[in-house]
Write a protein that holds these residues in place. Structure first.
Motif, PDB file in Angstrom:
ATOM      1  N   LEU A 185      19.239  -5.164  18.714  1.00 29.20           N
ATOM      2  CA  LEU A 185      19.262  -3.826  19.297  1.00 29.20           C
ATOM      3  C   LEU A 185      20.639  -3.228  19.010  1.00 29.20           C
ATOM      4  N   VAL A 186      20.652  -2.174  18.197  1.00 28.04           N
ATOM      5  CA  VAL A 186      21.906  -1.509  17.832  1.00 28.04           C
ATOM      6  C   VAL A 186      22.034  -0.238  18.662  1.00 28.04           C
ATOM      7  N   ILE A 187      23.096  -0.134  19.446  1.00 30.69           N
ATOM      8  CA  ILE A 187      23.393   1.110  20.162  1.00 30.69           C
ATOM      9  C   ILE A 187      24.277   1.957  19.257  1.00 30.69           C
ATOM     10  N   ASP A 188      23.715   3.056  18.775  1.00 34.03           N
ATOM     11  CA  ASP A 188      24.400   3.899  17.793  1.00 34.03           C
ATOM     12  C   ASP A 188      24.901   5.167  18.475  1.00 34.03           C
ATOM     13  N   ASN A 189      26.208   5.190  18.775  1.00 40.42           N
ATOM     14  CA  ASN A 189      26.817   6.388  19.344  1.00 40.42           C
ATOM     15  C   ASN A 189      27.827   7.016  18.373  1.00 40.42           C
ATOM     16  N   SER A 190      27.554   6.815  17.089  1.00 41.29           N
ATOM     17  CA  SER A 190      28.344   7.439  16.008  1.00 41.29           C
ATOM     18  C   SER A 190      29.819   7.077  16.078  1.00 41.29           C
ATOM     19  N   GLY A 198      22.383   5.963   4.799  1.00 41.82           N
ATOM     20  CA  GLY A 198      20.998   5.973   5.258  1.00 41.82           C
ATOM     21  C   GLY A 198      20.824   5.619   6.713  1.00 41.82           C
ATOM     22  N   GLY A 199      21.930   5.528   7.446  1.00 43.08           N
ATOM     23  CA  GLY A 199      21.862   5.123   8.838  1.00 43.08           C
ATOM     24  C   GLY A 199      21.885   3.614   8.986  1.00 43.08           C
ATOM     25  N   ALA A 200      22.118   3.154  10.206  1.00 44.40           N
ATOM     26  CA  ALA A 200      22.264   1.713  10.451  1.00 44.40           C
ATOM     27  C   ALA A 200      21.010   0.938  10.071  1.00 44.40           C
ATOM     28  N   ALA A 201      19.831   1.541  10.260  1.00 48.55           N
ATOM     29  CA  ALA A 201      18.590   0.812   9.967  1.00 48.55           C
ATOM     30  C   ALA A 201      18.490   0.429   8.496  1.00 48.55           C
ATOM     31  N   SER A 202      19.098   1.231   7.618  1.00 46.21           N
ATOM     32  CA  SER A 202      18.990   0.955   6.178  1.00 46.21           C
ATOM     33  C   SER A 202      19.652  -0.363   5.808  1.00 46.21           C
ATOM     34  N   THR A 213      14.440   3.408  13.995  1.00 45.00           N
ATOM     35  CA  THR A 213      15.463   4.190  14.671  1.00 45.00           C
ATOM     36  C   THR A 213      14.773   5.094  15.685  1.00 45.00           C
ATOM     37  N   VAL A 214      15.255   5.052  16.943  1.00 44.62           N
ATOM     38  CA  VAL A 214      14.609   5.820  18.008  1.00 44.62           C
ATOM     39  C   VAL A 214      15.669   6.484  18.879  1.00 44.62           C
ATOM     40  N   ASP A 215      15.210   7.404  19.718  1.00 44.43           N
ATOM     41  CA  ASP A 215      16.054   8.040  20.726  1.00 44.43           C
ATOM     42  C   ASP A 215      16.383   6.998  21.793  1.00 44.43           C
ATOM     43  N   GLY A 216      17.651   6.697  21.952  1.00 41.75           N
ATOM     44  CA  GLY A 216      18.064   5.663  22.889  1.00 41.75           C
ATOM     45  C   GLY A 216      17.968   6.039  24.343  1.00 41.75           C
ATOM     46  N   ARG A 217      17.498   7.254  24.645  1.00 42.04           N
ATOM     47  CA  ARG A 217      17.261   7.656  26.039  1.00 42.04           C
ATOM     48  C   ARG A 217      15.772   7.792  26.347  1.00 42.04           C
ATOM     49  N   ASP A 218      14.927   7.595  25.366  1.00 45.18           N
ATOM     50  CA  ASP A 218      13.480   7.747  25.519  1.00 45.18           C
ATOM     51  C   ASP A 218      12.869   6.375  25.786  1.00 45.18           C
ATOM     52  N   HIS A 219      12.472   6.129  27.018  1.00 42.90           N
ATOM     53  CA  HIS A 219      12.021   4.797  27.410  1.00 42.90           C
ATOM     54  C   HIS A 219      10.743   4.383  26.700  1.00 42.90           C
ATOM     55  N   GLU A 220       9.816   5.306  26.519  1.00 38.00           N
ATOM     56  CA  GLU A 220       8.575   4.941  25.854  1.00 38.00           C
ATOM     57  C   GLU A 220       8.794   4.664  24.367  1.00 38.00           C
ATOM     58  N   ALA A 221       9.678   5.441  23.746  1.00 34.21           N
ATOM     59  CA  ALA A 221       9.992   5.196  22.335  1.00 34.21           C
ATOM     60  C   ALA A 221      10.693   3.848  22.174  1.00 34.21           C
ATOM     61  N   PRO A 231       5.549  -9.381  11.540  1.00 29.36           N
ATOM     62  CA  PRO A 231       5.270 -10.761  11.113  1.00 29.36           C
ATOM     63  C   PRO A 231       6.132 -11.194   9.937  1.00 29.36           C
ATOM     64  N   GLY A 232       6.745 -12.365  10.109  1.00 31.27           N
ATOM     65  CA  GLY A 232       7.514 -12.969   9.023  1.00 31.27           C
ATOM     66  C   GLY A 232       8.887 -12.383   8.792  1.00 31.27           C
ATOM     67  N   ARG A 233       9.284 -11.396   9.608  1.00 34.34           N
ATOM     68  CA  ARG A 233      10.584 -10.762   9.399  1.00 34.34           C
ATOM     69  C   ARG A 233      11.308 -10.581  10.720  1.00 34.34           C
ATOM     70  N   PRO A 234      12.638 -10.655  10.725  1.00 31.90           N
ATOM     71  CA  PRO A 234      13.380 -10.253  11.920  1.00 31.90           C
ATOM     72  C   PRO A 234      13.264  -8.744  12.110  1.00 31.90           C
ATOM     73  N   HIS A 235      13.582  -8.281  13.289  1.00 32.16           N
ATOM     74  CA  HIS A 235      13.339  -6.879  13.659  1.00 32.16           C
ATOM     75  C   HIS A 235      14.589  -6.258  14.263  1.00 32.16           C
ATOM     76  N   ALA A 236      14.904  -5.040  13.831  1.00 30.10           N
ATOM     77  CA  ALA A 236      16.049  -4.304  14.360  1.00 30.10           C
ATOM     78  C   ALA A 236      15.577  -2.982  14.947  1.00 30.10           C
ATOM     79  N   VAL A 237      16.129  -2.623  16.107  1.00 31.49           N
ATOM     80  CA  VAL A 237      15.881  -1.331  16.731  1.00 31.49           C
ATOM     81  C   VAL A 237      17.227  -0.631  16.870  1.00 31.49           C
ATOM     82  N   VAL A 238      17.353   0.519  16.238  1.00 36.21           N
ATOM     83  CA  VAL A 238      18.572   1.320  16.332  1.00 36.21           C
ATOM     84  C   VAL A 238      18.317   2.408  17.366  1.00 36.21           C
ATOM     85  N   ALA A 239      19.055   2.364  18.469  1.00 33.69           N
ATOM     86  CA  ALA A 239      18.892   3.317  19.562  1.00 33.69           C
ATOM     87  C   ALA A 239      19.999   4.359  19.473  1.00 33.69           C
TER      88      ALA A 239
END
Length: 246
Positions: A185-190, A198-202, A213-221, A231-239
């Motif tokens: 989980l990457v907290i991206d505050n620039s 291409g942003g941190a996700a790239s 990459t999602v809005d880090g204040r949007d709980h549902e997102a 499946p078969g890969r690690p996962h990153a979420v950039v907030a």
């Protein structure tokens, strides 16, 4: 014969309302209890929503059994400004709320960086940036070696922390090794000195990761991103949250 009148019997008191578990709306009040000499307010509040959704709806770990071998592991690499983390742990029952006012004091277990030997639910003692993601890779490898396919490993890092070379090595290794129980989980505050075009996700997708990459204040997102199959890969979420200097 005189019949005495029995004294009035008071009506039965209604049963007490069930005690409400603290929720997201209680976190600001919990954070306000921590009045110590904290220099990283922005670092703390930037993580608040992402931490809450993760601990409230995703992580499988109980305050009753924080050392359960089958638990999910959460590693806070972005250890400076831990007020939001302490508030979330208090709301989830890992530590008593009356610890919070002592934050940062000499005899408090709640230091300016979390200590895994003092605070229930804390997996690593974090301090120097760049260590948490490599430690998470090692944790995922250790669980794989033990044949534990259930527990998931989550690590929270900051976007500026990704400038550290140790993280680039860990990202490349995890992608090549297919550590699909590993989540970042990457907290991206620039605040990165060297942001990627291409942003941190790239950076993660280039190494074979799944990344969103999602809005880090949007709980549902956030929840949808946390639970996306990979499946078969690690996962990153950039907030993405508001810039640190805003």
């Amino acid at each position: 014969m005189t019949t005495s009148t029995p004294p009035d019997t008071p009506a039965s008191a209604p049963p007490p309302a069930p005690r409400r578990s603290p929720g997201f709306d209680d976190l600001p009040a919990l954070m306000s209890l921590m009045t110590g000499d904290e220099k990283h307010d922005a670092a703390a509040t930037s993580t608040l929503d992402a931490l809450w959704v993760l601990h409230d709806r995703v992580l499988r770990v109980s305050p009753d059994r924080p050392g359960d071998p089958g638990r999910d592991r959460f590693l806070l690499s972005k250890g400076h400004g831990p007020m939001a983390y302490y508030a979330v742990l208090a709301a989830r029952g890992f530590l008593p709320a009356d610890w919070l006012p002592g934050f940062g004091s000499y005899d408090s277990p709640l230091g300016h960086h979390p200590d895994r030997t003092l605070v229930p639910g804390v997996e690593i003692g974090s301090g120097s940036l760049g260590h948490g993601l490599p430690l998470a890779v090692g944790t995922a490898l250790g669980l794989r070696a033990r044949g534990r396919s259930g527990p998931r490993v989550w690590v929270l890092v900051g976007d500026a922390e990704l400038d550290e070379g140790s993280n680039h090595e860990a990202i490349d290794f995890a992608g090549a090794a297919g550590l699909d129980r590993l989540h970042v989980l990457v907290i991206d505050n620039s605040s990165a000195s060297h942001p990627l075009p291409g942003g941190a996700a790239s950076r993660f997708t280039a190494a074979g990761w799944s990344a969103l990459t999602v809005d880090g204040r949007d709980h549902e997102a956030l929840y949808a991103a946390y639970t996306r199959p990979h499946p078969g890969r690690p996962h990153a979420v950039v907030a993405r949250v508001e810039p640190k200097h805003a």
